[in-house]
Design an enzyme around this catalytic site. Structure first.
Site, mmCIF file in Angstrom:
data_model
loop_
_atom_site.group_PDB
_atom_site.id
_atom_site.type_symbol
_atom_site.label_atom_id
_atom_site.label_comp_id
_atom_site.label_asym_id
_atom_site.label_seq_id
_atom_site.Cartn_x
_atom_site.Cartn_y
_atom_site.Cartn_z
ATOM 1 N N THR A 288 0.816 -1.214 0.000
ATOM 2 C CA THR A 288 0.000 0.000 0.000
ATOM 3 C C THR A 288 0.848 1.263 0.000
ATOM 4 O OG1 THR A 288 -1.804 -1.147 1.136
ATOM 5 C CG2 THR A 288 -1.785 1.251 1.271
ATOM 6 N N SER B 88 1.520 -7.320 -0.597
ATOM 7 C CA SER B 88 2.258 -8.257 0.252
ATOM 8 C C SER B 88 1.723 -9.680 0.133
ATOM 9 C CB SER B 88 2.200 -7.803 1.717
ATOM 10 O OG SER B 88 0.869 -7.839 2.209
ATOM 11 N N THR C 5 1.063 -4.213 4.370
ATOM 12 C CA THR C 5 0.842 -4.512 5.788
ATOM 13 C C THR C 5 0.061 -5.800 6.037
ATOM 14 O OG1 THR C 5 -1.176 -3.147 5.825
ATOM 15 C CG2 THR C 5 0.908 -2.071 6.411
ATOM 16 N N ASP C 6 -0.670 -6.310 5.037
ATOM 17 C CA ASP C 6 -1.537 -7.464 5.289
ATOM 18 C C ASP C 6 -0.764 -8.686 5.757
ATOM 19 O OD1 ASP C 6 -3.791 -6.028 4.706
ATOM 20 O OD2 ASP C 6 -3.969 -6.739 2.640
#
Length: 374
Positions: free
Chosen positions: A53, A90, A124-125
């Site tokens: 992101t 990610s 970030t996931d």
């Protein structure tokens, strides 16, 4: 006879002497002052971009070069170089790319002894999984700092540039050495071992459960409060340079009335290990015990890890001979031979550790040792 008028002459001489003294003052002061010290060179930090992101603007993705230029004032903290490793979400990073990323970071450190640290951007996931993999496989005392953002560059309040700048500051700071991989977002420093994403949308999403953050990035300096005592960095036994692929390990959730068929399907499709996200401190449900017995009969290792988000699954205590009348069945004995207590690792972290552990050994006691030491 009139007296001699010496006063104007004396005044003139005094004025001349004062003028000479004033004019020579800068020269005397310059000779008295010490020579200026040579300016200390700023530490060097290398930035490796993988996407996420933080780079996902409307209409395309920011490159490593564009991200590097987005940090105001970075030149006050470090001399920055950069490279583009990948530019994807990610969740799209493959296990092969994990291996390649770790190998690349180890190569950079090995070839550049003067480098202070490395910053890696990630979505970030699944950031906590990537970070933990690097925590276990980068065998150098210098910091690897993983950063990301919850908002994309096209959104009001985008925090990516600030997080990246803070990541550079941490990577450049000598106090960040020997702490393993670090996750830096929103002024906070967390260990890759303990951190987890706790909210799908909020900026303050990365938390280290009950353990707490390692430190903070404040206006004046980087401050650490805690240390990681489990094995990492140079203490790690995982030599990623010798690994071509990771064995398949699946995570199975325990829930009311769960079927053991999912466990059997994972085994039949090539799983070499399973992580069971147990209810509470070890409970399974439905026909899952049948599935786990099947997995053990096929030589598949089973790690138990609580689904609650915190708490430790301890290894079973050895029963003294003659100390109990309970005699396990042959199926139960087989299960015990292939079951490892996941300690305090969350299920997804336990999966990462089990994949790496299975590249080293298939001895149950050795696997348990690894889970207890990392």
């Amino acid at each position: 006879m009139k007296p001699t008028r010496v006063l104007p002459v004396a005044v003139a001489v005094a004025a001349l002497l004062c003028l000479l003294a004033v004019s020579s003052m800068p020269l005397l002061l310059a000779e008295a002052q010490p020579a200026p010290r040579a300016q200390v060179a700023l530490p060097r930090v290398h930035f490796v971009a993988t996407g996420g992101t933080i780079s996902n603007k409307t209409g395309g993705r920011l490159t490593a070069e564009e991200l590097a230029k987005s940090m105001p004032g970075v030149e006050r903290y470090a001399r920055l170089t950069h490279e583009q490793f990948a530019n994807v979400a990610s969740s799209e990073l493959t296990l092969e790319q994990w291996i390649g990323l770790s190998k690349r970071i180890n190569e950079i450190f090995a070839s550049d002894k003067e480098l202070a640290g490395i910053v890696v951007t990630s979505g970030t996931d699944t950031l906590e999984e990537t970070a933990f993999f690097l925590h276990l496989t980068v065998r150098d005392p210098r910091p690897v700092v993983i950063v990301g953002s919850m908002r994309n560059p096209s959104t009001v309040g985008y925090e990516g540039a600030a997080n990246l700048l803070e990541g550079v500051r941490v990577a450049a700071d000598p106090s960040a050495r020997n702490k393993g991989a670090l996750v830096v977002l929103n002024d906070e420093i967390n260990s890759a071992r303990n951190v987890t994403k706790s909210d799908a949308l909020r900026l303050q999403t990365f938390r280290s459960r009950e353990y707490g953050q390692l430190g903070v990035v404040d206006r004046d300096r980087v401050v650490f409060f805690n240390q990681i005592v489990q094995r990492h960095n140079e203490q790690s036994e995982f030599d990623i340079s010798k690994v071509a692929e990771l064995p398949r390990v699946d995570v199975i959730m325990v829930y009311q009335g769960a079927s053991g068929d999912l466990i059997k399907a994972a085994v039949d499709n090539g799983a070499k290990g399973l992580v069971i996200a147990v209810a509470g401190a070890g409970a399974t449900s439905g026909t899952q015990n049948e599935g786990l017995t099947y997995a053990a009969s096929k030589g598949v290792f089973i790690v138990t890890s609580t689904r609650t988000g915190s708490g430790r699954i301890a290894p079973p205590q050895r029963q003294p001979e003659g100390g109990t009348s309970f005699q396990p069945t042959p199926d139960q004995q087989k299960r015990r031979q292939f079951t490892i207590a996941g300690e305090d690792h969350t299920p997804i972290k336990a999966r990462v550790l089990l994949m790496l552990a299975l590249t080293k050994t298939h001895d149950r006691n050795e696997l348990q040792r690894i889970f207890s030491e990392y």
